[in-house]
Scaffold this motif. Structure first.
Motif, PDB file in Angstrom:
ATOM      1  N   ARG A 191     -11.740  -2.812  -7.839  1.00 17.25           N
ATOM      2  CA  ARG A 191     -11.729  -1.730  -6.847  1.00 17.25           C
ATOM      3  C   ARG A 191     -10.581  -1.910  -5.858  1.00 17.25           C
ATOM      4  O   ARG A 191      -9.869  -0.970  -5.531  1.00 17.25           O
ATOM      5  N   ARG A 212      -7.247  -0.869  -7.368  1.00 22.93           N
ATOM      6  CA  ARG A 212      -7.072   0.597  -7.374  1.00 22.93           C
ATOM      7  C   ARG A 212      -6.675   1.089  -5.990  1.00 22.93           C
ATOM      8  O   ARG A 212      -5.738   1.880  -5.837  1.00 22.93           O
ATOM      9  N   THR A 270      -2.477   7.512 -11.380  1.00 25.30           N
ATOM     10  CA  THR A 270      -2.311   6.073 -11.168  1.00 25.30           C
ATOM     11  C   THR A 270      -3.633   5.429 -10.790  1.00 25.30           C
ATOM     12  O   THR A 270      -3.994   4.373 -11.313  1.00 25.30           O
ATOM     13  N   ALA A 271      -4.379   6.051  -9.893  1.00 24.80           N
ATOM     14  CA  ALA A 271      -5.685   5.512  -9.491  1.00 24.80           C
ATOM     15  C   ALA A 271      -6.604   5.382 -10.700  1.00 24.80           C
ATOM     16  O   ALA A 271      -7.294   4.366 -10.863  1.00 24.80           O
ATOM     17  N   VAL A 287      -5.141   2.491 -13.089  1.00 19.26           N
ATOM     18  CA  VAL A 287      -5.337   1.159 -12.512  1.00 19.26           C
ATOM     19  C   VAL A 287      -6.827   0.804 -12.507  1.00 19.26           C
ATOM     20  O   VAL A 287      -7.200  -0.329 -12.820  1.00 19.26           O
ATOM     21  N   ALA A 288      -7.676   1.761 -12.179  1.00 19.37           N
ATOM     22  CA  ALA A 288      -9.118   1.503 -12.187  1.00 19.37           C
ATOM     23  C   ALA A 288      -9.579   1.059 -13.569  1.00 19.37           C
ATOM     24  O   ALA A 288     -10.343   0.090 -13.702  1.00 19.37           O
TER      25      ALA A 288
END
Length: 174
Positions: free
Chosen positions: A32, A35, A57-58, A61-62
């Protein structure tokens, strides 16, 4: 007094290049945090929070960080590393974990159980990223990477203040 207020939309830096690297604990909390910091880094590079690039991207990456925490952790609890590199045409995201023999499943597996709570991460990455892959760094780690195309011309959405100013200007007598 209001003559100093500009009706011009906000401008953002167009350099939008840089490198970011940080290590995180191989836990859900570490994933978390990865992110959140990725999104903050994009904001520091000039991409507003509500752009498509930031949202993609979020998501990426998550997914990569969650996979590193779940599948890349070792008994010793080693960390995973997030690395991002942005230039004028692309954003590269890399997540390195301590399990060099634990690879993601093959893509295009349409026979997965539709009610399963997991197993679709790589399909998601394949759908969102322009390209992705796996690199063996050494006998002790692997890196899963993905790239997004960068639209340098992507401008921030108009804010409500700008729209209301335009409406107020139209209502004033000429």
């Amino acid at each position: 007094m209001n003559s100093r207020i500009s009706n011009q939309p906000a401008t953002f830096s167009r350099t939008r290049t840089g490198r970011f690297s940080a290590s995180f604990s191989s836990t859900a909390r570490g994933a978390r945090l990865a992110r959140l910091l990725a999104v903050e880094q994009l904001a520091a590079w000039g991409w507003p929070y509500d752009t498509e690039l930031t949202q993609d991207t979020a998501l990426l990456v998550a997914e990569l960080a969650a996979n590193a925490a779940l599948h890349g952790a070792t008994e010793g609890g080693r960390c995973f590393r997030l690395r991002m590199e942005a230039n004028e045409t692309r954003l590269r995201i890399e997540v390195t974990d301590a399990q060099p023999t634990s690879y993601p499943p093959c893509t295009g597996n349409t026979e997965s159980n539709e009610t399963a709570e997991s197993g679709r991460g790589i399909q998601l990455i394949e759908a969102v990223a322009t390209q992705w892959g796996v690199a063996n760094n050494c006998p002790y780690s692997k890196t899963i990477w993905c790239e997004l195309s960068v639209d340098v011309a992507e401008s921030p959405p108009a804010s409500g203040c700008q729209e209301s100013r335009a409406v107020q200007e139209d209502r004033q007598p000429h």
